[in-house]
Design a protein around this motif. Structure first.
Motif, PDB file in Angstrom:
ATOM      1  N   GLU A 197      -1.367  -5.762  12.823  1.00  0.00           N
ATOM      2  CA  GLU A 197      -0.970  -4.778  11.802  1.00  0.00           C
ATOM      3  C   GLU A 197      -0.659  -3.426  12.434  1.00  0.00           C
ATOM      4  O   GLU A 197       0.267  -2.733  12.018  1.00  0.00           O
ATOM      5  CB  GLU A 197      -2.096  -4.646  10.772  1.00  0.00           C
ATOM      6  CG  GLU A 197      -1.705  -3.768   9.576  1.00  0.00           C
ATOM      7  CD  GLU A 197      -2.803  -3.726   8.525  1.00  0.00           C
ATOM      8  OE1 GLU A 197      -2.644  -2.948   7.542  1.00  0.00           O
ATOM      9  OE2 GLU A 197      -3.821  -4.440   8.661  1.00  0.00           O
ATOM     10  N   LEU A 198      -1.434  -3.065  13.463  1.00  0.00           N
ATOM     11  CA  LEU A 198      -1.223  -1.768  14.123  1.00  0.00           C
ATOM     12  C   LEU A 198       0.139  -1.711  14.773  1.00  0.00           C
ATOM     13  O   LEU A 198       0.892  -0.737  14.589  1.00  0.00           O
ATOM     14  CB  LEU A 198      -2.337  -1.558  15.159  1.00  0.00           C
ATOM     15  CG  LEU A 198      -2.367  -0.215  15.899  1.00  0.00           C
ATOM     16  CD1 LEU A 198      -3.806   0.156  16.287  1.00  0.00           C
ATOM     17  CD2 LEU A 198      -1.505  -0.249  17.152  1.00  0.00           C
ATOM     18  N   VAL A 199       0.470  -2.743  15.542  1.00  0.00           N
ATOM     19  CA  VAL A 199       1.758  -2.736  16.234  1.00  0.00           C
ATOM     20  C   VAL A 199       2.902  -2.769  15.234  1.00  0.00           C
ATOM     21  O   VAL A 199       3.927  -2.080  15.401  1.00  0.00           O
ATOM     22  CB  VAL A 199       1.836  -3.922  17.210  1.00  0.00           C
ATOM     23  CG1 VAL A 199       3.250  -4.053  17.773  1.00  0.00           C
ATOM     24  CG2 VAL A 199       0.840  -3.761  18.340  1.00  0.00           C
ATOM     25  N   ASN A 200       2.750  -3.572  14.200  1.00  0.00           N
ATOM     26  CA  ASN A 200       3.804  -3.659  13.181  1.00  0.00           C
ATOM     27  C   ASN A 200       4.020  -2.295  12.508  1.00  0.00           C
ATOM     28  O   ASN A 200       5.155  -1.854  12.306  1.00  0.00           O
ATOM     29  CB  ASN A 200       3.424  -4.709  12.151  1.00  0.00           C
ATOM     30  CG  ASN A 200       4.512  -4.907  11.114  1.00  0.00           C
ATOM     31  OD1 ASN A 200       5.682  -5.147  11.447  1.00  0.00           O
ATOM     32  ND2 ASN A 200       4.151  -4.772   9.839  1.00  0.00           N
ATOM     33  N   TRP A 201       2.935  -1.627  12.173  1.00  0.00           N
ATOM     34  CA  TRP A 201       3.053  -0.286  11.542  1.00  0.00           C
ATOM     35  C   TRP A 201       3.692   0.701  12.498  1.00  0.00           C
ATOM     36  O   TRP A 201       4.583   1.464  12.122  1.00  0.00           O
ATOM     37  CB  TRP A 201       1.664   0.198  11.124  1.00  0.00           C
ATOM     38  CG  TRP A 201       1.694   1.596  10.559  1.00  0.00           C
ATOM     39  CD1 TRP A 201       1.954   1.970   9.291  1.00  0.00           C
ATOM     40  CD2 TRP A 201       1.488   2.811  11.306  1.00  0.00           C
ATOM     41  NE1 TRP A 201       1.919   3.340   9.153  1.00  0.00           N
ATOM     42  CE2 TRP A 201       1.637   3.881  10.391  1.00  0.00           C
ATOM     43  CE3 TRP A 201       1.200   3.082  12.643  1.00  0.00           C
ATOM     44  CZ2 TRP A 201       1.493   5.209  10.784  1.00  0.00           C
ATOM     45  CZ3 TRP A 201       1.046   4.400  13.031  1.00  0.00           C
ATOM     46  CH2 TRP A 201       1.205   5.473  12.103  1.00  0.00           C
ATOM     47  N   ILE A 252       0.336  10.127  13.704  1.00  0.00           N
ATOM     48  CA  ILE A 252       0.270   8.749  14.207  1.00  0.00           C
ATOM     49  C   ILE A 252      -1.129   8.454  14.727  1.00  0.00           C
ATOM     50  O   ILE A 252      -1.703   7.376  14.476  1.00  0.00           O
ATOM     51  CB  ILE A 252       1.320   8.547  15.308  1.00  0.00           C
ATOM     52  CG1 ILE A 252       2.736   8.631  14.704  1.00  0.00           C
ATOM     53  CG2 ILE A 252       1.110   7.211  16.016  1.00  0.00           C
ATOM     54  CD1 ILE A 252       3.842   8.567  15.730  1.00  0.00           C
ATOM     55  N   THR A 253      -1.681   9.433  15.441  1.00  0.00           N
ATOM     56  CA  THR A 253      -3.032   9.252  15.974  1.00  0.00           C
ATOM     57  C   THR A 253      -4.046   9.056  14.858  1.00  0.00           C
ATOM     58  O   THR A 253      -4.964   8.218  14.947  1.00  0.00           O
ATOM     59  CB  THR A 253      -3.408  10.471  16.828  1.00  0.00           C
ATOM     60  OG1 THR A 253      -2.488  10.596  17.908  1.00  0.00           O
ATOM     61  CG2 THR A 253      -4.815  10.326  17.384  1.00  0.00           C
ATOM     62  N   ASP A 301      -7.471   5.033  11.896  1.00  0.00           N
ATOM     63  CA  ASP A 301      -7.805   4.158  10.764  1.00  0.00           C
ATOM     64  C   ASP A 301      -7.807   2.689  11.190  1.00  0.00           C
ATOM     65  O   ASP A 301      -8.673   1.907  10.768  1.00  0.00           O
ATOM     66  CB  ASP A 301      -6.797   4.377   9.628  1.00  0.00           C
ATOM     67  CG  ASP A 301      -6.907   5.771   9.032  1.00  0.00           C
ATOM     68  OD1 ASP A 301      -7.964   6.405   9.198  1.00  0.00           O
ATOM     69  OD2 ASP A 301      -5.916   6.234   8.411  1.00  0.00           O
ATOM     70  N   PHE A 302      -6.849   2.277  12.020  1.00  0.00           N
ATOM     71  CA  PHE A 302      -6.797   0.890  12.475  1.00  0.00           C
ATOM     72  C   PHE A 302      -7.999   0.551  13.366  1.00  0.00           C
ATOM     73  O   PHE A 302      -8.598  -0.525  13.241  1.00  0.00           O
ATOM     74  CB  PHE A 302      -5.494   0.617  13.238  1.00  0.00           C
ATOM     75  CG  PHE A 302      -4.306   0.480  12.334  1.00  0.00           C
ATOM     76  CD1 PHE A 302      -4.170  -0.637  11.521  1.00  0.00           C
ATOM     77  CD2 PHE A 302      -3.324   1.460  12.284  1.00  0.00           C
ATOM     78  CE1 PHE A 302      -3.068  -0.780  10.691  1.00  0.00           C
ATOM     79  CE2 PHE A 302      -2.226   1.326  11.456  1.00  0.00           C
ATOM     80  CZ  PHE A 302      -2.096   0.212  10.654  1.00  0.00           C
ATOM     81  N   PHE A 303      -8.335   1.456  14.259  1.00  0.00           N
ATOM     82  CA  PHE A 303      -9.484   1.184  15.116  1.00  0.00           C
ATOM     83  C   PHE A 303     -10.784   1.192  14.330  1.00  0.00           C
ATOM     84  O   PHE A 303     -11.774   0.581  14.739  1.00  0.00           O
ATOM     85  CB  PHE A 303      -9.551   2.212  16.270  1.00  0.00           C
ATOM     86  CG  PHE A 303      -8.683   1.848  17.430  1.00  0.00           C
ATOM     87  CD1 PHE A 303      -9.102   0.885  18.333  1.00  0.00           C
ATOM     88  CD2 PHE A 303      -7.450   2.446  17.620  1.00  0.00           C
ATOM     89  CE1 PHE A 303      -8.291   0.544  19.418  1.00  0.00           C
ATOM     90  CE2 PHE A 303      -6.647   2.107  18.689  1.00  0.00           C
ATOM     91  CZ  PHE A 303      -7.063   1.153  19.599  1.00  0.00           C
ATOM     92  N   SER A 343      -7.074  -9.344  18.869  1.00  0.00           N
ATOM     93  CA  SER A 343      -7.743  -8.954  17.630  1.00  0.00           C
ATOM     94  C   SER A 343      -6.725  -8.870  16.495  1.00  0.00           C
ATOM     95  O   SER A 343      -5.563  -8.452  16.687  1.00  0.00           O
ATOM     96  CB  SER A 343      -8.439  -7.606  17.806  1.00  0.00           C
ATOM     97  OG  SER A 343      -9.391  -7.671  18.852  1.00  0.00           O
ATOM     98  N   MET A 344      -7.166  -9.220  15.309  1.00  0.00           N
ATOM     99  CA  MET A 344      -6.253  -9.283  14.167  1.00  0.00           C
ATOM    100  C   MET A 344      -5.700  -7.898  13.787  1.00  0.00           C
ATOM    101  O   MET A 344      -4.557  -7.778  13.351  1.00  0.00           O
ATOM    102  CB  MET A 344      -6.973  -9.907  12.971  1.00  0.00           C
ATOM    103  CG  MET A 344      -7.326 -11.385  13.195  1.00  0.00           C
ATOM    104  SD  MET A 344      -5.862 -12.400  13.548  1.00  0.00           S
ATOM    105  CE  MET A 344      -4.960 -12.227  12.028  1.00  0.00           C
TER     106      MET A 344
END
Length: 699
Positions: free
Chosen positions: A601-605, A571-572, A577-579, A596-597
């Motif tokens: 996506e991060l929270v949804n994933w 997960i980390t 990758d998102f950051f 931030s956009m």
């Protein structure tokens, strides 16, 4: 007194006496020589008279003159006297001639009689000598016949009779034969004949030993077959009666209930072993006071034969024939011990037994050094255990063999571990580690058959334990140690080949669904360890020992922790990758009102992936907690790290907007407890934005 006149014997008197003599009396067995004595004496007297007459004649002649004178005076008387003298002279001459003839006749008759007597005496002596010689020759012939029969009896194998015949010759009473050179020569040859008997009976014993060696394998085969039949019969009875499960063949219970049939492996329809040559040899050597000699010879011969039983290299397929020959060898030795008194030493037999067992163990161990097939160890054990149980019935010590079987057992267990461990490793490597969903009850069984272990694999695990105890069938020692070894072996199998393989698989997997399935599998295996303990205790209920402990649960727990860490790490890594996609302006001119956009996506994933993991809720909570802490660390690094050279209040305000968004999202999904992770971050932001910690609305 006038002188006594000698008697006068006339020719007529002598002839008359001779006619009365009978030298050979038909009615007498001896010659009548005594009657010649008086006659010969008379003849001797007459010879004296003749000499006297000759003397008288001389006197007469010397006195002729005187006589003539006298005759002249007495002429007529003289003439008459002369006439008388001439008559006497003529008579004397005739008498002398007669005596001479008689003397010659008597002498001739005497010589004939003496010669006849000598001849007769010599004939009687010769006849007596002939009779004695005949008797002696007949006695010699009888002795020679006995000696000849001794040779025949030796050739016929009648050694005791031959020896008794020699003793009869020695014990013969003294006779004229005893002093003959022939008899003395025969006596001097008796030791040689005894030596021939010894050599012959020893050769018979040597041949018997060769025959014994050739049939030893068959003797052992018959004994092992009898023990195998006894074992099968006891197993069948034990399976029907649970009370007998703790008893093996040879135990007190089995021995008492064993219905022994009279089957003599040395005397049956297939084989008859004749010990007569050995008994005969012992008997003969005992009679010759040479028992120690044959005892040492027998021991040396049996030692040499025992050395030939086991070859230097023993193929696995030859083990059965070797054990058969060993069994036959010592069954024969047991029979010799019990039937020959003190001829055989139990210590000598025990030394042969210990030496053979040591060599057998060494050769079998060498044979199995490079063996990798566990079934080969099982076949060796089966061959040895039948061998052990058979000779136990003949009271041979088998402690060292039981210890050797246990050593083989440890190597057998190691091979089983490797064999089954590789199978489990293959299973783990081929598993896709994905959950299987069941929609119908009918699908439940089929799903269970493919969860981690297929039906075949589960049966293999059962076989592992069954093979483990199958190896120990017939072994009567160290049951508690065996249970401990089983515990250690299963712990090693579960820890090394399953737990560590799963750990490596988890380390090499980045798919969260697969890692989650690995976590589920590990939970199942951890719980299964306690179930396995109970199952093992039931499986080995026919053996003595305590409760079996399986400590592999600790290894599965450690692997589970590593797998959960792998979930967090995965997960980390995705959060990184998102950051990496984030593009913050650290000196913006205005403040943003929206997050931030990339956070959308991060929270949804994060919520989709974590909530979809087929793991315990506590593991999901832990995954959220680690993810939020990681987010907090990343945002904190933006504020306090050295990678950003300059930042204004607008940028800090924008970060605070992102934090508010995250807290609202976690609250929305019912995980408001995660908001505590941002307390430190808000405290720092409040210091910057309000110039005072008290200005923080969340403090």
């Amino acid at each position: 007194m006038p002188p006594r006149r000698r008697p006068q014997f006339t020719q007529e008197n002598i002839d008359q006496q001779l006619q009365q003599i009978h030298l050979l009396d038909p009615s007498s067995t001896s010659e009548n020589l005594e009657q010649l004595g008086p006659i010969i004496k008379q003849i001797h007297t007459n010879r004296q008279q003749d000499a006297y007459l000759r003397t008288v004649k001389g006197l007469i002649e010397s006195k002729d003159a005187e006589i003539e004178t006298i005759c002249g005076d007495n002429y007529q008387e003289f003439i008459s006297s002369v006439s008388t003298l001439f008559s006497i002279k003529s008579y004397t001459t005739n008498l002398r001639d007669t005596i001479t003839l008689l003397d010659q006749s008597v002498a001739q008759v005497g010589r004939g009689l003496v010669e006849k007597k000598k001849a007769l005496l010599q004939s009687k002596k010769t006849a007596a000598n002939l009779d004695e010689a005949i008797d002696t020759l007949q006695a010699c012939l009888r002795v020679l016949d006995v000696v000849h029969r001794v040779g025949e009896m030796i050739n016929e194998g009648k050694y005791w009779s031959a020896l008794r015949s020699l003793e009869d010759i020695e014990s013969m009473p003294p006779t004229s034969l005893s002093q003959t050179p022939l008899f003395q020569h025969l006596l001097s040859s008796l030791p040689s004949l005894r030596g021939q008997i010894k050599d012959a009976v020893n050769a018979s014993k040597k041949q018997w030993l060769l025959d014994i060696r050739n049939v030893s394998a068959l003797v052992g085969q018959l004994a092992l077959e009898a023990m195998d039949a006894r074992t099968r019969k006891w197993r069948a009875r034990r399976d029907k009666d649970p009370v007998l499960k703790l008893s093996r063949v040879g135990s007190a219970v089995e021995t008492m209930t064993y219905e022994k049939t009279e089957h003599n492996v040395l005397d049956n329809e297939r084989l008859k072993v004749d010990f007569t040559p050995l008994y005969q040899c012992i008997h003969i050597y005992s009679a010759l006071d040479a028992l120690d000699e044959i005892r040492k010879s027998y021991q040396a011969d049996r030692k040499a034969q025992s050395d030939l039983i086991i070859p230097e290299t023993l193929p696995l397929g030859s083990l059965s024939s070797v054990t058969q020959e060993i069994v036959g060898f010592f069954i024969i030795e047991t029979h010799v011990l019990s039937t020959t008194g003190n001829f055989r030493s139990e210590r000598d037999v025990e030394e042969l037994w210990d030496a053979l067992v040591s060599r057998l163990s060494g050769v079998v161990d060498s044979m199995l050094q490079s063996e990798t097939d566990a079934d080969s160890f099982l076949r060796v054990k089966e061959g040895l255990i039948g061998f052990v149980m058979t000779l136990e019935t003949y009271t041979y010590s088998t402690t060292s063999l039981h210890s050797f079987i246990l050593l083989l057992f440890e190597r057998y267990v190691t091979l089983l571990e490797n064999q089954f461990g590789k199978r489990f490793q293959d299973i783990i490597s081929q598993d896709d580690c994905l959950p299987m969903y069941v929609e119908k009850t009918s699908e439940y069984t089929s799903v269970l058959d493919t969860v981690l272990l297929s039906r075949d694999e589960r049966e293999q695990l059962d076989h592992f334990v069954q093979n483990f105890y199958q190896f120990l069938e017939g072994v009567s020692q160290h049951h508690r140690d065996i249970d401990d070894l089983l515990s250690k072996s299963l712990d090693n199998l579960l820890s090394k080949y399953i737990s560590e393989s799963i750990a490596r698989r988890a380390e090499a997997t980045s798919n969260l669904s697969q890692i989650a399935q690995i976590v589920t599998n590990l939970e199942h295996l951890e719980v299964a360890c306690s179930e396995l303990e109970r199952s093992l205790t039931n499986i080995r209920s026919s053996q003595r020992g305590g409760q079996i402990r399986v400590n592999a649960a600790q290894s599965f727990q450690a692997t589970l922790t590593r797998a959960l860490s792998r979930v967090n790490a995965s997960i980390t890594s995705k959060l990184d990758d998102f950051f990496g996609l984030s593009e913050y302006d650290w000196t913006p001119t205005t403040r943003e009102s929206a997050p931030s956009m990339y956070l959308y996506e991060l929270v949804n994933w994060l919520t989709t992936v974590v909530d979809s993991l087929v793991i315990k809720q506590e593991y999901k909570d832990e995954a959220y907690r680690n993810a939020v802490e990681y987010l907090e660390d990343c945002l904190m690094d933006f504020l306090t790290g050295r990678n950003i050279p300059m930042m204004n209040e607008n940028a800090i305000s924008n970060i605070l907007v992102d934090v508010d968004f995250l807290e609202e999202e976690f609250k929305r999904i019912g995980r408001s407890q995660l908001m505590a992770a941002f307390i430190e971050l808000r405290s720092i932001v409040s210091i910057v934005m309000n110039d005072s910690p008290s200005g923080c609305r969340h403090c």
